[in-house]
Design a protein around this motif. Sequence first.
Motif, PDB file in Angstrom:
ATOM      1  N   TRP A 298       0.806  -1.224   0.000  1.00  0.00           N
ATOM      2  CA  TRP A 298       0.000   0.000   0.000  1.00  0.00           C
ATOM      3  C   TRP A 298       0.835   1.269   0.000  1.00  0.00           C
ATOM      4  CZ3 TRP A 298      -2.527  -2.490   4.826  1.00  0.00           C
ATOM      5  CH2 TRP A 298      -3.466  -3.464   4.432  1.00  0.00           C
ATOM      6  N   LEU A 299       2.133   1.146   0.260  1.00  0.00           N
ATOM      7  CA  LEU A 299       3.010   2.309   0.349  1.00  0.00           C
ATOM      8  C   LEU A 299       4.194   2.079  -0.585  1.00  0.00           C
ATOM      9  CD1 LEU A 299       3.736   5.017   1.721  1.00  0.00           C
ATOM     10  CD2 LEU A 299       4.950   3.682   3.463  1.00  0.00           C
TER      11      LEU A 299
ATOM     12  N   ALA B 191      -4.956 -10.280   7.290  1.00  0.00           N
ATOM     13  CA  ALA B 191      -4.349 -10.074   8.600  1.00  0.00           C
ATOM     14  C   ALA B 191      -3.445  -8.857   8.466  1.00  0.00           C
ATOM     15  CB  ALA B 191      -3.546 -11.292   9.026  1.00  0.00           C
ATOM     16  N   VAL B 192      -3.748  -7.810   9.209  1.00  0.00           N
ATOM     17  CA  VAL B 192      -2.955  -6.580   9.184  1.00  0.00           C
ATOM     18  C   VAL B 192      -2.180  -6.550  10.490  1.00  0.00           C
ATOM     19  CG1 VAL B 192      -2.993  -4.080   8.910  1.00  0.00           C
ATOM     20  CG2 VAL B 192      -4.713  -5.485   7.756  1.00  0.00           C
ATOM     21  N   VAL B 193      -0.905  -6.885  10.400  1.00  0.00           N
ATOM     22  CA  VAL B 193      -0.106  -7.199  11.590  1.00  0.00           C
ATOM     23  C   VAL B 193       0.817  -6.036  11.947  1.00  0.00           C
ATOM     24  CG1 VAL B 193       1.494  -8.843  12.627  1.00  0.00           C
ATOM     25  CG2 VAL B 193      -0.147  -9.631  10.899  1.00  0.00           C
ATOM     26  N   GLY B 194       0.705  -5.557  13.172  1.00  0.00           N
ATOM     27  CA  GLY B 194       1.611  -4.531  13.661  1.00  0.00           C
ATOM     28  C   GLY B 194       1.132  -3.117  13.384  1.00  0.00           C
ATOM     29  N   ASP B 195       1.704  -2.180  14.126  1.00  0.00           N
ATOM     30  CA  ASP B 195       1.269  -0.788  14.058  1.00  0.00           C
ATOM     31  C   ASP B 195       1.520  -0.154  12.695  1.00  0.00           C
ATOM     32  OD1 ASP B 195       0.519  -1.005  16.698  1.00  0.00           O
ATOM     33  OD2 ASP B 195       2.317  -0.012  17.496  1.00  0.00           O
ATOM     34  N   THR B 196       2.637  -0.475  12.070  1.00  0.00           N
ATOM     35  CA  THR B 196       2.973   0.153  10.782  1.00  0.00           C
ATOM     36  C   THR B 196       1.942  -0.177   9.724  1.00  0.00           C
ATOM     37  OG1 THR B 196       5.338   0.137  11.274  1.00  0.00           O
ATOM     38  CG2 THR B 196       4.709   0.324   8.960  1.00  0.00           C
ATOM     39  N   ALA B 197       1.632  -1.458   9.569  1.00  0.00           N
ATOM     40  CA  ALA B 197       0.654  -1.868   8.559  1.00  0.00           C
ATOM     41  C   ALA B 197      -0.724  -1.285   8.862  1.00  0.00           C
ATOM     42  CB  ALA B 197       0.592  -3.391   8.478  1.00  0.00           C
TER      43      ALA B 197
ATOM     44  N   ARG C 280      -4.798   5.110   6.298  1.00  0.00           N
ATOM     45  CA  ARG C 280      -4.651   6.338   5.519  1.00  0.00           C
ATOM     46  C   ARG C 280      -4.916   6.156   4.028  1.00  0.00           C
ATOM     47  NH1 ARG C 280       0.723   9.104   8.404  1.00  0.00           N
ATOM     48  NH2 ARG C 280      -0.335   9.607  10.367  1.00  0.00           N
ATOM     49  N   LEU C 281      -5.327   4.969   3.620  1.00  0.00           N
ATOM     50  CA  LEU C 281      -5.499   4.711   2.195  1.00  0.00           C
ATOM     51  C   LEU C 281      -6.636   5.528   1.582  1.00  0.00           C
ATOM     52  CD1 LEU C 281      -4.935   0.847   1.957  1.00  0.00           C
ATOM     53  CD2 LEU C 281      -3.380   2.686   1.271  1.00  0.00           C
ATOM     54  N   HIS C 282      -7.602   5.932   2.389  1.00  0.00           N
ATOM     55  CA  HIS C 282      -8.733   6.678   1.852  1.00  0.00           C
ATOM     56  C   HIS C 282      -8.422   8.164   1.686  1.00  0.00           C
ATOM     57  CE1 HIS C 282      -8.968   7.543   6.120  1.00  0.00           C
ATOM     58  NE2 HIS C 282      -9.789   8.541   5.857  1.00  0.00           N
ATOM     59  N   GLU C 283      -7.273   8.608   2.189  1.00  0.00           N
ATOM     60  CA  GLU C 283      -6.958  10.029   2.167  1.00  0.00           C
ATOM     61  C   GLU C 283      -6.229  10.419   0.873  1.00  0.00           C
ATOM     62  OE1 GLU C 283      -5.649  11.766   5.907  1.00  0.00           O
ATOM     63  OE2 GLU C 283      -5.759   9.785   6.824  1.00  0.00           O
ATOM     64  N   ASP C 284      -6.027  11.715   0.706  1.00  0.00           N
ATOM     65  CA  ASP C 284      -5.265  12.218  -0.437  1.00  0.00           C
ATOM     66  C   ASP C 284      -3.904  11.537  -0.488  1.00  0.00           C
ATOM     67  OD1 ASP C 284      -3.210  14.218  -1.669  1.00  0.00           O
ATOM     68  OD2 ASP C 284      -5.157  14.979  -2.324  1.00  0.00           O
ATOM     69  N   VAL C 285      -3.445  11.217  -1.688  1.00  0.00           N
ATOM     70  CA  VAL C 285      -2.198  10.479  -1.862  1.00  0.00           C
ATOM     71  C   VAL C 285      -1.020  11.184  -1.189  1.00  0.00           C
ATOM     72  CG1 VAL C 285      -1.608  11.556  -4.079  1.00  0.00           C
ATOM     73  CG2 VAL C 285      -0.801   9.243  -3.564  1.00  0.00           C
ATOM     74  N   ARG C 286      -1.102  12.504  -1.039  1.00  0.00           N
ATOM     75  CA  ARG C 286       0.012  13.244  -0.441  1.00  0.00           C
ATOM     76  C   ARG C 286       0.123  13.035   1.066  1.00  0.00           C
ATOM     77  NH1 ARG C 286      -1.693  18.389  -3.999  1.00  0.00           N
ATOM     78  NH2 ARG C 286      -3.663  17.338  -3.533  1.00  0.00           N
TER      79      ARG C 286
END
Length: 234
Positions: free
Chosen positions: A136-137, A208-214, A220-226
């Motif tokens: 995603w990043l 499974a979204v594991v850990g704080d980073t993921a 934040r995927l729904h927000e502006d790409v910036r």
Amino acid sequence: MTDITGRIALVTGANRGLGAAFVTALLERGASKVYAAARRPETVTSRDPRVVPLELDVTDADSIQRAAAIATDVSILVNNAGIAANQSLVTGDLDEIHRELDTNFWGPVLVTRAFAPVLEANGGGAIVNMHSALSWLATGSYSATKAALWSASNSARVELAPAGIQVVGVHVGYVDTEMAAGAPGVKVPPSQVAEEALDAVANDEAEAVVGDTAQLVKSRLHEDVRVLYPQLAK
């Protein structure tokens, strides 16, 4: 829901790191046999009698087919094998980018194609695909391969559902393994990744979204790409 007790599983890249953690977690949850697949099966160190080392090179279609012909009793597949070449898509080494795609994208796709009929013949089951928070990043070639696998997992999930095959995508930041040894910041223990991935299998979840980073990146995927790429802000 896929009950792991009594199941037979196969894990790619099972000779070390996260793959070895998956083997351990599957056994602890009652798997009756785990094929520990690796390019060099002699490097599998587990001495548990339920562990069966198996030669499988995810970049070699013939090797995949040979493994599928041997492991005809599998109902849980963990597509774990991966590499990190971390090349720039604009200026990086194309051979390295191709090698990364062959391992991280085509590998799981080809293994899934070979083993989906096996899982279906055994009454259905589950496929676990190791994605990344970098699905995603975007950071270059590695994240491109993981984004491609994320999309492939979504397609496979829909296609395989009628056969009773669950597809779980696992997103995680840096995992505390040899591959991420030089990476900065907090790293997630391999055992935690394996446990949460298998929780998703047991609870019939798609991810499974594991850990704080993921979890932060996904939020934040729904927000502006910036928001994800502040270097673009003017």
